[in-house]
Scaffold this motif. Structure first.
Motif, short mmCIF file in Angstrom:
data_model
loop_
_atom_site.label_atom_id
_atom_site.label_comp_id
_atom_site.label_asym_id
_atom_site.label_seq_id
_atom_site.Cartn_x
_atom_site.Cartn_y
_atom_site.Cartn_z
N UNK A 153 0.80 -1.22 0.00
CA UNK A 153 0.00 0.00 0.00
C UNK A 153 0.83 1.27 0.00
N UNK A 154 2.02 1.19 0.60
CA UNK A 154 2.87 2.38 0.70
C UNK A 154 3.25 2.91 -0.67
N UNK A 155 3.63 2.00 -1.56
CA UNK A 155 4.05 2.43 -2.89
C UNK A 155 2.92 3.06 -3.67
N UNK A 156 1.71 2.55 -3.51
CA UNK A 156 0.57 3.10 -4.24
C UNK A 156 0.19 4.47 -3.69
N UNK A 157 0.16 4.60 -2.37
CA UNK A 157 -0.16 5.89 -1.76
C UNK A 157 0.89 6.94 -2.10
#
Length: 557
Positions: free
Chosen positions: A63-67
């Protein structure tokens, strides 16, 4: 009577078998098809393996990369679900080839690439596996550091005697050595023994992470991440979406190629392996949500959003909680490093040097290379190199496409297992290389190369050339598929077409025994086709394994 000690041998064991007869250069005991008595992975083992593989820090951080690129947490969850739905289909289909023939990825690759041509996908994957084993071992060191600090807080403040230029300190190096040593016994185990590790991890780690999720949801009312709006729109939004999909797929692009390394030990019907299609998206999406929720809770409690789970739990004041949470991440790192890296590297090294390397030696060699690569320097000073390794998926998409469509479309599930071990058999091609696969591979990779170069060195500007790279796995997979199907349509490798598949159990049955246990043709006939019908002979098909002393032929099959 005195004990007899067996003198160590430089060459690995290769008992007499139809697969090694006259071509020992290309096989050994561990490369031979898995005989029925050694197929011990049932449905529960396969499910435990994937649950084990999914629960690791990388999945937590999806999720970190997408956010980070400006999308919301809802879009993040959706991207993870869609990406794993796509890659799970490829994993299931390529893994099923291992169920049919009970041989590892490097051997199966010979059918579509040729014996010498198979070195292209083998070398591509072994490089990736060894480097990621090193980096995951370094990540495991951080979990050990967290656990020891929970028991012995002053441990982190011990004097350091290593220069800062080395990228590591005494404490972290000691933790690296501890985690490396913990891995060694598991690296010496056979995959049939490792299934119990995956079962244990599939119980312990999910329970621990659910407890952490309970802490996040139970102690936090709201956070700005869950109210976040997308910060990109228009074409930027579309490219961010595609780029994020490629990033998620890339993390498991290796297993879309080499799933046969594990499915070859399966004792269940091939149909069970298609449970991956609903199972993987559900598991990975849920874990990604755990990461988002827990990072949100950390931001609310500590004023900083920690996407690294070890950094998050380091904020906790409860030392036993820190220790057991760290233990769960250590177990997660151990399991995924074996399932995704060391066993993959071992199978590749074994295929490159079958006379001297078996599964055990291959895994131990991977561990030795781990030190030689000094991963702390990689993590400390080579961000561009990490970008290179992450971007390596653009090479694996075309490889997966060639293997999948060669088996299911070009050859219609008709491979000759015995010929996969004979360099002068039907899969020899010209010069040992299937030029069609090489051309299709290059076409699939070429459009992504400008963006790939830019990701390694941002100073090299490539303009709109960066866009193909942003969805490189999907582009490479589709482009390679179209080119490979076209080439084989107009230049068919007719010498590789056979009237029906020849499975390993037929060869074992024709020999009259499997590892000294008498068998009959009838006893293996049900397993040969794995519940799937045998197709009619296709036009231009030739007899199976011409020029090979075929045990199947001697049995009148």
């Amino acid at each position: 009577m005195g004990l007899k000690f067996r003198k160590p041998q430089l060459r690995v064991e290769q008992p007499k078998s139809a697969f090694a007869e006259g071509n020992a250069r290309w096989t050994n005991r561990d490369l031979d098809p898995v005989p029925p008595k050694d197929r011990k992975w049932g449905v529960s083992s396969l499910i435990a393996y994937w649950i084990s593989d999914a629960f690791n820090a990388s999945t937590w951080q999806f999720g970190a990369g997408v956010l980070a690129v400006g999308l919301t947490w809802r879009e993040s969850v959706g991207i993870v679900a869609l990406s794993f739905f796509i890659v799970s289909i490829v994993i299931a289909l390529n893994g099923a080839i291992g169920v049919f023939h009970h041989t590892p990825f490097p051997v199966i690759a010979r059918a579509s690439w040729g014996f010498w041509g198979s070195y292209i996908p083998i070398l591509s994957r072994v490089i990736l596996a060894v480097f990621w084993f090193s980096i995951q071992t370094m990540n495991g060191a951080f979990t050990v550091r967290c656990m020891i600090a929970a028991i012995w807080p002053s441990f982190l403040h011990r004097p350091n005697h290593i220069p800062a230029s080395e990228g590591i300190d005494d404490v972290t190096l000691g933790c690296f050595a501890i985690f490396w040593l913990v891995q060694l016994p598991f690296l010496a185990m056979h995959p049939n023994q490792l299934r119990w590790l995956f079962v244990a991890k599939s119980v312990v780690v999910p329970l621990s992470w659910l407890a952490i999720l309970g802490w996040a949801l139970g102690t936090t009312r709201h956070d700005h991440i869950f109210d976040q709006k997308a910060t990109v729109s228009g074409s930027a939004y579309s490219w961010a979406f595609l780029s994020s999909m490629t990033s998620v797929i890339g993390n498991y692009a290796t297993l879309s190629v080499n799933q046969a390394d594990f499915s070859r030990y399966s004792r269940v019907s091939v149909r069970w392996h298609f449970m991956y299609v609903p199972l993987l998206p559900a598991i990975f999406t849920f874990i990604s949500f755990i990461g988002i929720a827990c990072a949100s809770a950390g931001g609310a409690h500590y004023g900083v959003i920690e996407w690294d789970p070890i950094a998050l739990i380091s904020h906790w004041s409860n030392r036993p909680a820190r220790f057991f949470a760290g233990l769960s991440f250590a177990l997660a790192a151990l399991g995924v490093n074996i399932s995704a890296n060391s066993l993959s590297a071992a199978n590749d090294l074994m295929a490159l040097f079958p006379r001297w390397v078996n599964l055990r030696r291959g895994q131990l060699l991977c561990a030795v290379f781990c030190w030689a690569l000094v991963p702390w320097k990689i993590l400390a000073s080579a961000a561009s190199f990490l970008n290179f390794m992450s971007a390596y998926a653009i090479f694996l998409g075309p490889i997966a496409a060639i293997m999948l469509f060669d088996f299911y479309v070009i050859h219609r599930r008709r491979y000759d297992t015995l010929a996969l071990y004979n360099p002068e058999g039907i899969y020899r091609y010209r010069g040992g290389v299937n030029w069609r696969a090489v051309v299709a591979f290059l076409v699939g990779v070429a459009p992504s190369l400008p963006g790939f170069i830019n990701s390694i060195n941002p100073k090299i500007h490539v303009g709109v050339g960066v866009h193909p790279y942003q969805f490189g796995w999907l582009l490479g997979f589709v482009a390679t598929t179209l080119v490979y199907l076209a080439l084989t349509r107009f230049f068919p490798p007719v010498e590789t077409f056979i009237p029906r598949a020849v499975r390993p159990d037929e060869i074992y049955a024709a020999q009259g025994h499997i590892d000294g246990i008498p068998v009959s043709r009838e006893s293996t006939s049900g397993e040969v086709e794995q519940g799937l019908p045998v197709e009619e002979k296709q036009p231009g098909a030739r007899n199976a394994s011409p020029g090979i002393i075929s045990a199947a032929a001697s049995a009148g099959l």
